[in-house]
Design a protein around this motif. Structure first.
Motif, PDB file in Angstrom:
ATOM      1  N   PRO A 119       0.688  -0.951   0.071  1.00 16.44           N
ATOM      2  CA  PRO A 119       0.161   0.033   0.246  1.00 16.44           C
ATOM      3  C   PRO A 119       0.790   1.138  -0.122  1.00 16.44           C
ATOM      4  O   PRO A 119       0.347   2.142  -0.728  1.00 16.44           O
ATOM      5  N   GLU A 120       1.940   1.113   0.729  1.00 20.89           N
ATOM      6  CA  GLU A 120       2.674   2.447   0.789  1.00 20.89           C
ATOM      7  C   GLU A 120       3.580   2.957  -0.440  1.00 20.89           C
ATOM      8  O   GLU A 120       3.610   3.958  -0.649  1.00 20.89           O
ATOM      9  N   SER A 121       3.723   1.804  -0.972  1.00 22.59           N
ATOM     10  CA  SER A 121       4.561   2.225  -2.371  1.00 22.59           C
ATOM     11  C   SER A 121       3.768   2.706  -3.432  1.00 22.59           C
ATOM     12  O   SER A 121       3.938   3.559  -4.085  1.00 22.59           O
ATOM     13  N   PHE A 122       2.321   2.240  -3.456  1.00 19.79           N
ATOM     14  CA  PHE A 122       1.337   2.611  -4.522  1.00 19.79           C
ATOM     15  C   PHE A 122       0.934   4.229  -3.796  1.00 19.79           C
ATOM     16  O   PHE A 122       0.696   5.005  -4.814  1.00 19.79           O
ATOM     17  N   ALA A 123       0.582   4.380  -2.654  1.00 19.68           N
ATOM     18  CA  ALA A 123       0.476   5.889  -2.078  1.00 19.68           C
ATOM     19  C   ALA A 123       1.317   6.724  -2.446  1.00 19.68           C
ATOM     20  O   ALA A 123       1.139   7.930  -2.383  1.00 19.68           O
ATOM     21  N   ALA A 124       2.794   6.168  -2.453  1.00 18.93           N
ATOM     22  CA  ALA A 124       3.690   7.253  -2.880  1.00 18.93           C
ATOM     23  C   ALA A 124       3.806   7.681  -4.183  1.00 18.93           C
ATOM     24  O   ALA A 124       4.568   8.710  -4.544  1.00 18.93           O
ATOM     25  N   MET A 125       3.090   6.978  -5.078  1.00 20.81           N
ATOM     26  CA  MET A 125       3.095   7.435  -6.480  1.00 20.81           C
ATOM     27  C   MET A 125       2.326   8.665  -6.615  1.00 20.81           C
ATOM     28  O   MET A 125       1.342   8.926  -6.068  1.00 20.81           O
ATOM     29  N   ALA A 126       2.901   9.490  -7.614  1.00 20.18           N
ATOM     30  CA  ALA A 126       2.372  11.120  -7.571  1.00 20.18           C
ATOM     31  C   ALA A 126       1.038  10.859  -8.195  1.00 20.18           C
ATOM     32  O   ALA A 126       0.243  11.677  -7.908  1.00 20.18           O
ATOM     33  N   GLU A 127       0.890   9.803  -9.151  1.00 20.89           N
ATOM     34  CA  GLU A 127      -0.357   9.683  -9.749  1.00 20.89           C
ATOM     35  C   GLU A 127      -1.610   9.270  -8.893  1.00 20.89           C
ATOM     36  O   GLU A 127      -2.719   9.214  -9.465  1.00 20.89           O
ATOM     37  N   VAL A 128      -1.262   8.850  -8.024  1.00 24.05           N
ATOM     38  CA  VAL A 128      -2.358   7.948  -6.778  1.00 24.05           C
ATOM     39  C   VAL A 128      -2.977   8.918  -5.808  1.00 24.05           C
ATOM     40  O   VAL A 128      -2.105   9.494  -5.241  1.00 24.05           O
ATOM     41  N   ASP A 129      -4.263   8.966  -5.982  1.00 26.56           N
ATOM     42  CA  ASP A 129      -5.074   9.735  -4.733  1.00 26.56           C
ATOM     43  C   ASP A 129      -5.426   8.992  -3.679  1.00 26.56           C
ATOM     44  O   ASP A 129      -5.554   9.496  -2.627  1.00 26.56           O
ATOM     45  N   ALA A 130      -5.795   7.690  -3.904  1.00 27.77           N
ATOM     46  CA  ALA A 130      -6.265   6.957  -2.644  1.00 27.77           C
ATOM     47  C   ALA A 130      -5.789   5.560  -2.968  1.00 27.77           C
ATOM     48  O   ALA A 130      -5.738   5.028  -4.207  1.00 27.77           O
ATOM     49  N   VAL A 131      -5.337   4.601  -2.090  1.00 27.95           N
ATOM     50  CA  VAL A 131      -5.312   3.211  -1.998  1.00 27.95           C
ATOM     51  C   VAL A 131      -6.271   2.498  -1.087  1.00 27.95           C
ATOM     52  O   VAL A 131      -6.058   2.990   0.262  1.00 27.95           O
ATOM     53  N   GLY A 167     -11.037  13.861   0.869  1.00 19.36           N
ATOM     54  CA  GLY A 167      -9.685  14.052   1.487  1.00 19.36           C
ATOM     55  C   GLY A 167      -9.277  13.234   2.633  1.00 19.36           C
ATOM     56  O   GLY A 167      -8.192  13.572   3.203  1.00 19.36           O
ATOM     57  N   THR A 168     -10.190  12.509   3.293  1.00 23.54           N
ATOM     58  CA  THR A 168      -9.800  11.722   4.565  1.00 23.54           C
ATOM     59  C   THR A 168      -9.250  10.220   4.012  1.00 23.54           C
ATOM     60  O   THR A 168      -9.712   9.519   3.241  1.00 23.54           O
ATOM     61  N   GLU A 169      -8.324   9.968   4.913  1.00 18.89           N
ATOM     62  CA  GLU A 169      -7.732   8.740   4.830  1.00 18.89           C
ATOM     63  C   GLU A 169      -7.285   8.210   3.369  1.00 18.89           C
ATOM     64  O   GLU A 169      -8.117   7.325   2.901  1.00 18.89           O
ATOM     65  N   PRO A 170      -6.309   8.782   2.890  1.00 20.39           N
ATOM     66  CA  PRO A 170      -6.056   8.340   1.398  1.00 20.39           C
ATOM     67  C   PRO A 170      -5.328   6.730   1.245  1.00 20.39           C
ATOM     68  O   PRO A 170      -5.540   6.229   0.169  1.00 20.39           O
ATOM     69  N   VAL A 171      -4.861   6.193   2.523  1.00 14.46           N
ATOM     70  CA  VAL A 171      -4.567   4.745   2.477  1.00 14.46           C
ATOM     71  C   VAL A 171      -5.426   4.091   3.440  1.00 14.46           C
ATOM     72  O   VAL A 171      -5.656   4.559   4.665  1.00 14.46           O
ATOM     73  N   GLN A 172      -6.481   3.284   2.802  1.00 13.33           N
ATOM     74  CA  GLN A 172      -7.310   2.307   3.691  1.00 13.33           C
ATOM     75  C   GLN A 172      -7.200   0.650   3.342  1.00 13.33           C
ATOM     76  O   GLN A 172      -7.843   0.327   2.561  1.00 13.33           O
TER      77      GLN A 172
END
Length: 352
Positions: free
Chosen positions: A76-88, A108-113
């Motif tokens: 999850p963290e590696s995808f969340a770190a992509m500039a293109e990604v808004d939520a995981v 805007g809340t919890e971009p990584v769930q």
């Protein structure tokens, strides 16, 4: 505003779940979003997921880009770190109405769930009446896997095995037949583990026989994939006696050499696979088989590979899903001596 766009990578179960997500997203009123349902079966699958995310961002610069699926669950963290990604969002979260309501509301809340998939004890009730073609529908009866093959990351993306109760499955198939579907395909991650977590621990054969008995108007029932060493007595009985059970099985064989099978931590040996196919053909001479085979598993020699190649004839396999071995960090096989990449590609080509 536009309806959300979905992209599915990987297996049939992912495709099934994408259909469920479409319903959940529509119910929540989500708009102007791109959702990528990823696969993690190989390192190449994860690379393709990142490539697809970048492509979709270029094509949809104003949309919100949401990543889910097995790769999102395991990294999850590696995808969340992509500039293109808004939520995981994780594999459990993607199947809950609350997740999609949140995405459609205050984005805007919890971009990584992504919660601990191993803590999940039930298969979500995301039943879809009609995913497939006009005549064929897919029904998920199981999710997750209790086994830990040394090459596989999927249990960490899907969690432990969970079964859909037989009564729920039968009711859904009744609705599908009532809606005009002529064929139902049972799907799951580890189909032959179905029932182990249910009261009385029924087996997959019990489910098959129950479906055929209680839905007499179903013309055709098909099983997507099985681990042949776990085929139970009732499943073999169904193969022998039930013409509505389609005479095709896709087998999770993975290799044809005993030492490699042990290093993979598989539960069968080469002779077990051959014996199963011979028995199924004895019970039903028109039976045909497909199989998953991995080429270039760590320590595989040319002689070991030849044992896999011979299995195609010895098990009378008519269709192969060939996986060139792909090293997955975090799996035991990743720490084993690796086969040269050129040899892996050449062996995979020969199998195909």
């Amino acid at each position: 505003m536009t309806a959300p766009r979905f992209t599915t990578l990987g297996c049939r179960l992912n495709a099934y779940e994408t259909e469920a997500m479409k319903t959940l997203a529509a119910g929540a009123g989500l708009e102007n979003a791109v959702i990528v349902n990823t696969c993690a079966v190989t390192a190449e699958a994860v690379r393709k997921a990142r490539q697809e995310i970048r492509r979709l961002r270029r094509e949809n610069p104003q949309a919100r880009l949401i990543v889910t699926g097995c790769a999102a669950q395991t990294e999850p963290e590696s995808f969340a770190a992509m500039a293109e990604v808004d939520a995981v969002i994780g594999n459990t979260e993607k199947m809950t109405p609350a997740t999609w309501a949140g995405l459609a509301g205050d984005f805007g809340t919890e971009p990584v769930q992504v919660d601990d998939i191993m803590s999940v004890t039930e298969t979500a009730g995301h039943l879809i009446d009609g995913f497939g073609t006009r005549s064929r529908a897919y029904v998920q009866v199981q999710n997750g896997c209790d086994h830990r093959c040394t090459f596989c990351i999927i249990p960490y993306g899907r969690g432990n095995s969970r079964s859909v109760p037989a009564g729920v499955v039968v009711e859904q198939i009744r609705r599908l037949v009532g809606n005009g579907f002529n064929e139902v395909v049972l799907t799951g991650v580890d189909m032959t583990s179905w029932g182990a977590d249910l009261p009385g621990q029924p087996r997959l054969g019990d489910l098959v026989m129950r479906i055929l008995r209680l839905v007499p108007d179903l013309p055709r029932l098909r099983i997507s994939s099985i681990d042949s060493i776990e085929a139970d007595e009732n499943l073999m009985q169904a193969i022998a006696t039930e013409p509505r059970l389609m005479p095709h099985l896709h087998l999770s064989l993975q290799h044809g050499d005993d030492l490699i099978l042990k290093r993979m931590k598989r539960r069968h040996l080469r002779d077990d696979a051959i014996r199963f196919c011979e028995e199924a053909l004895r019970l039903r001479p028109e039976m045909t088989f497909g199989a998953d085979i991995i080429a270039g598993f760590p320590t595989e020699t040319e002689a070991m590979f030849e044992n896999s190649a011979r299995l195609v004839e010895e098990c009378r396999l008519t269709w192969l899903h060939v996986f060139p071995y792909s090293r997955r960090p975090g799996t035991p096989a990743a720490r084993m001596p690796q086969v040269d990449g050129r040899a892996i590609r050449e062996r995979a080509a020969r199998l195909r």
